[in-house]
Enzyme design. Structure first.
Site, short mmCIF file in Angstrom:
data_model
loop_
_atom_site.label_atom_id
_atom_site.label_comp_id
_atom_site.label_asym_id
_atom_site.label_seq_id
_atom_site.Cartn_x
_atom_site.Cartn_y
_atom_site.Cartn_z
N CYS A 366 46.72 42.95 42.63
CA CYS A 366 47.15 44.37 43.15
C CYS A 366 48.66 44.67 43.22
O CYS A 366 49.04 45.46 42.94
CB CYS A 366 46.71 44.80 44.51
N ARG A 395 43.00 30.95 43.11
CA ARG A 395 43.15 30.56 44.60
C ARG A 395 42.91 29.17 45.16
O ARG A 395 41.88 28.52 44.63
CB ARG A 395 41.88 31.63 45.41
N GLN A 413 38.62 38.69 37.56
CA GLN A 413 37.94 39.80 38.10
C GLN A 413 37.87 41.21 37.17
O GLN A 413 38.87 41.32 36.21
CB GLN A 413 38.94 40.27 39.21
N ASP A 415 38.88 44.04 37.65
CA ASP A 415 39.69 44.67 38.79
C ASP A 415 40.48 45.74 38.11
O ASP A 415 40.62 46.04 37.01
CB ASP A 415 40.93 43.80 39.06
N HIS A 417 42.56 49.37 40.08
CA HIS A 417 43.33 50.06 41.19
C HIS A 417 43.56 51.72 41.01
O HIS A 417 44.03 51.82 39.79
CB HIS A 417 44.64 49.43 41.77
N LYS A 501 36.81 48.16 53.83
CA LYS A 501 36.36 48.29 52.46
C LYS A 501 34.36 48.42 52.42
O LYS A 501 34.21 47.99 53.46
CB LYS A 501 36.39 46.63 51.80
N HIS A 547 41.48 49.75 45.87
CA HIS A 547 41.20 48.49 45.27
C HIS A 547 39.66 48.52 44.89
O HIS A 547 39.14 48.59 45.84
CB HIS A 547 41.57 47.28 46.16
#
Length: 674
Positions: A366, A395, A413, A415, A417, A501, A547
C-alpha cells in the site's frame, strides 16, 4: 420477612426468588426438563456456574447444549481439568500448570514426577481411562473464593512450584477462585485454581465425547529458559456423534494435506535454506500461472491498471506510513550500505556501521501504491483510480508459526488499491463485493462475510472510523449480502490499525473455513503520506484508499485449493490436463499423433509410451491427479478412437478423437472465458 430477588428471563417473564437462590433453582422452578438440560447460566450477560448464587436482581439466560458455543467452551474447560486430575491421580507428584480450552478441544501443561520420564503417547490410553472414571463418578465442581495467601500456602505445601510462583504474582485483594472436583474436604476431592465457570459436575460431560490426541514439549510461561513441561492435547465435544464427525474431518484433512499432496504431485517444496519461502516446481508453478492469468483477466475487466513497485524502500517511508511503529517486528530490514567483512578471520560475519541508513523489504504494497498515485496532479474527474499489483511481500513470521503454503514469509498478493472520492466509496465496495462473489463461485466455494471493526490501538479520528465502518455496512447491504445467507457478522476490535475491513471466509469441501479476501476503507494512510486530488472547487482533497484482495496470497490460495479438491483440481487448473497412455507398443505412433493434436489445441498433455502394464500406468497417473487418461491400443489406432478414463469415475468411455478433443477443450477453458 425473606428478601426476594427479581430474575428477568429472555421471554420477558420474571421470577421472584429468595436471596441465596441460584440459576439451578430457577431452572428447577421452571421444570424438571430444563433443570436436567441446564449446563450454566448467563447472569447479566456474564457466563457463570449454574450453582453460583445471585447477588441481586438479575437478567438470566440458561445455557443448554443448544447454545453450542457456550456449551462447548464449558465442556472443553472441564475436560482440561479432568485431564489434570487424572494425570495426578495416576502419577502422584506430577506438577500441574495451566490448561485452557482451544478451538476444537483442550490441553494441559504438566511436569512428570522426578522419578519418571516425561509423558508420551504410550501414556494416553491410561489417562483417557482415568478421565472416564472421574467423569462417571459425577463429582460436583464446587467454586470457592480464596485469598492469595491461602493459595500460596497450599501450592507450596504440596510442592506445586509453578502454581505457587503464579499465585505470588497475583495482585493483593483480588477475588481469587478455586474449583474442587468433589465436595471440599472429602476423600478424593481435587482442587485447581481457576476463574471458571464450570459445569455443575463431571457427570455433565459425555465420557465418550473426548479423545487425547498428542503430546508436545512446552516451556513454563512460554520461555525456553524455564523448565520444560509436557503439553497433553485433547479434542472434546458435547457427544460422541460430534467427536466422530471431528475425527472423520481430521482424517479427511490428513488425506488432503497440501504438503503431502504437494510432494506426491511434485508441485513444490520447502527447505531450511529459504525458511518460510516456497520452491515452486514446474507443475506447481503452472497452477500459479493459470491463477495469475485468470486474476489478471478479472482485474482488467473491472477497470484495474497493473503496476509494479520496489521490494525495498527507505525506512523513513515506513515511518511516515505508520508501519514502522506498528509493524516493525514483522519486517525485514537491511542496511543501505555494503557490509564490511574481515576476511582475515575464518567464519567471520559482516559488520554494519552504527550510522548506517536502513531499508525495509515491503511487508505490504500500500505505501508504494500511494507513491504511484502521487505522481502528477490528479483531478476529481480521474477518480476512482484502481491500481493492481501481483506484489511479492515478506513478513518476519516466527519459525514455529510457519505452515506449508498456509503461513509463509515470502508471498505474493493479488493486491489492489482504489483511490476514490467520498461519494464513490460505497459503490466501489459494492462492485468489489460482486467481483469477489463471482470469483469464489468460479472455484465452487461458498463463503461468509464479516466486518472487522476498530481495534483499541488505531490511527484516525472516531468520526472517520464511524464513517468508514458505515460505508462498508452500506455497501454490503446494497450488494444484498448483509443477511444469514452470507453469514453476515460484525467482529468488534478485529480491524487493522488504520481501517475497518470486510473479510471473506471460504468454506471448503470438508467444512473448514479459510479467511481470504478483504477490503478496507482507509482514510489514515492517504493523510499520513499526503495523497491528494484537486476537487471540483479547485482545492486539494484527500482520497479514500480502499485496500483489497480476493485470493489473499497466491501461496495460501493454492494450498486451500489443493486441500479443497484433494489434489483433483479442475481441468483448467490442472498442471497436466491429459495423458495419452499406450496399451501396446504397436500404438506408439498413434499415441504420438493424439498427443500432437491435443498440444496443438492448447491442452497440457503428456504421453506415456513406457513398456509397462496399463493398470500400472492408470494407477500412477491417478496418484498424480491427472484429470483424464486417454488409453490407446491397436484397436483404438485402427478406429481413430480413444478410451477416456476420467479421474474419480469407475468406467472408461470410448469416443472418437474429435469428441475427446472437444470435451477436453471445453473442460480446459477457464470459467471466466466460457
Amino acid at each position: 420477612m425473606t428478601e426476594l430477588l427479581k430474575i428477568s428471563l429472555p421471554d420477558g417473564s420474571t421470577r421472584e426468588m429468595e436471596r441465596g437462590s441460584t440459576p439451578a433453582d430457577v431452572a428447577a422452578a421452571i421444570g424438571p426438563g430444563l433443570a436436567k438440560a441446564a449446563l450454566a447460566a448467563r447472569v447479566n450477560g456474564e457466563l457463570r456456574d449454574l450453582n453460583r448464587p445471585f447477588e441481586g436482581d438479575a437478567e438470566l439466560a440458561l445455557v443448554t447444549a443448544r447454545d453450542e458455543a457456550d456449551a462447548l467452551e464449558l465442556a472443553r474447560h472441564d475436560f482440561a481439568h479432568v485431564l489434570a486430575e487424572a494425570v495426578q491421580s495416576l502419577w502422584p507428584g506430577t506438577q500441574i500448570t495451566f490448561g485452557p480450552a482451544t478451538d476444537d478441544g483442550f490441553y494441559y501443561d504438566v511436569k512428570a514426577p522426578d522419578n519418571r520420564e516425561p509423558f508420551g503417547m504410550d501414556d494416553l490410553p491410561a489417562i483417557e481411562e482415568e478421565m472416564r472414571r472421574i467423569i462417571r463418578a459425577d463429582k460436583p465442581l464446587v467454586r470457592e473464593v480464596w485469598s492469595r495467601a491461602q493459595l500460596i500456602d497450599k501450592w507450596e505445601a504440596e510442592g506445586e512450584t509453578f502454581k505457587a510462583e503464579w499465585a505470588q504474582e497475583l495482585p493483593e485483594g483480588e477475588e481469587l477462585t478455586v474449583y474442587h472436583s468433589g465436595n471440599p474436604g472429602e476423600e478424593g476431592s481435587w482442587l485447581d485454581m481457576c476463574r471458571g465457570p464450570h459445569l455443575a459436575s463431571t457427570g455433565k460431560l459425555d465420557p465418550q465425547a473426548f479423545k487425547l490426541m498428542r503430546v508436545a514439549g512446552a516451556y513454563w510461561r512460554g520461555d525456553q529458559n524455564n523448565a520444560q513441561l509436557t503439553r497433553i492435547y485433547g479434542t472434546g465435544w458435547l457427544n460422541k456423534k460430534q467427536l466422530d464427525a471431528h475425527l472423520h474431518k481430521l482424517e479427511e484433512a490428513a488425506k488432503r494435506d497440501h504438503r503431502k499432496l504437494g510432494r506426491e504431485m511434485d508441485l513444490f517444496h520447502l527447505q531450511e535454506e529459504a525458511h518460510g519461502s516456497v520452491f515452486w516446481h514446474p507443475k506447481g508453478y503452472r497452477i500459479w500461472r493459470e491463477l495469475e492469468a485468470y486474476m489478471r483477466r478479472r482485474m482488467d475487466g473491472s477497470g484495474y491498471r497493473e503496476i509494479k513497485t520496489p521490494q525495498l524502500m527507505d525506512v523513513r517511508q515506513w515511518e511516515r506510513s505508520g508501519h514502522w511503529g506498528k509493524y516493525a517486528e514483522n519486517m525485514f530490514a537491511v542496511p543501505d550500505m555494503v557490509p564490511e567483512v574481515d576476511e582475515s578471520e575464518a567464519g567471520s560475519h559482516p559488520t554494519v556501521a552504527a550510522d548506517a541508513a536502513w531499508m525495509a523489504i515491503k511487508p505490504m504494497n500500500c505505501p508504494a501504491h500511494v507513491l504511484v498515485f502521487k505522481q502528477g496532479i490528479t483531478s476529481y474527474r480521474d477518480l476512482p483510480i484502481r491500481l493492481g499489483e501481483m506484489g511479492c511481500c515478506h513478513r518476519n513470521e516466527p519459525h514455529g508459526a510457519l505452515h506449508g503454503l498456509m503461513r509463509v514469509r515470502q508471498f505474493t498478493q493479488d493486491d489492489a488499491h482504489i483511490f476514490a472520492r467520498e461519494d464513490q466509496v460505497v459503490e466501489e465496495v459494492r462492485a468489489f463485493c460482486q467481483l469477489a462473489d463471482s470469483v469464489y463461485k468460479d472455484f465452487g466455494f461458498s463463503y461468509h462475510v464479516k466486518l472487522a471493526l476498530r481495534p483499541e490501538k488505531r490511527f484516525g479520528s472516531d468520526a472517520d472510523w464511524d464513517k468508514a465502518e458505515q460505508e462498508l455496512r452500506d455497501a454490503v447491504a446494497e450488494a444484498g449480502m448483509d443477511n444469514d445467507d452470507f453469514g453476515w457478522e460484525e467482529l468488534p476490535g478485529e480491524g487493522a490499525f488504520y481501517a475497518p475491513k470486510l473479510e471473506w471466509h471460504l468454506t471448503d469441501a470438508i467444512g473448514r473455513t479459510w479467511q481470504v479476501g478483504t477490503i478496507q476503507g482507509d482514510r489514515v494512510l492517504p493523510d499520513r503520506l499526503d495523497a491528494s486530488y484537486v476537487g471540483e472547487d479547485g482545492e486539494k482533497h484527500r482520497p479514500v484508499m480502499l485496500h483489497r484482495a480476493i485470493f489473499g496470497s497466491y501461496e495460501r490460495f493454492i494450498g486451500i485449493l489443493i486441500e479443497h479438491f484433494a489434489g483433483r483440481l479442475p481441468c483448467w487448473l490442472a498442471p497436466v490436463q491429459a495423458v495419452v497412455a499406450t496399451i501396446v507398443s504397436d500404438a506408439d505412433d498413434y499415441a504420438r499423433e493424439v498427443t500432437a493434436k491435443l498440444e496443438a489445441a492448447g491442452i497440457r498433455v503428456e504421453s506415456d509410451l513406457r513398456n509397462e502394464k496399463i493398470n500400472y500406468k492408470v494407477r500412477e497417473h491417478s496418484l498424480q491427479k491427472v484429470p483424464h487418461l486417454l488409453v490407446v491400443g491397436k484397436r483404438e489406432a485402427e478406429e481413430g478412437t480413444v478410451a477416456v478414463r476420467t479421474l474419480g469415475e469407475q468406467h472408461q468411455k470410448v469416443m472418437s478423437l474429435d469428441e475427446a478433443l472437444a470435451m477436453l477443450k471445453d473442460e480446459a477453458t477457464p470459467p471466466d472465458l466460457r
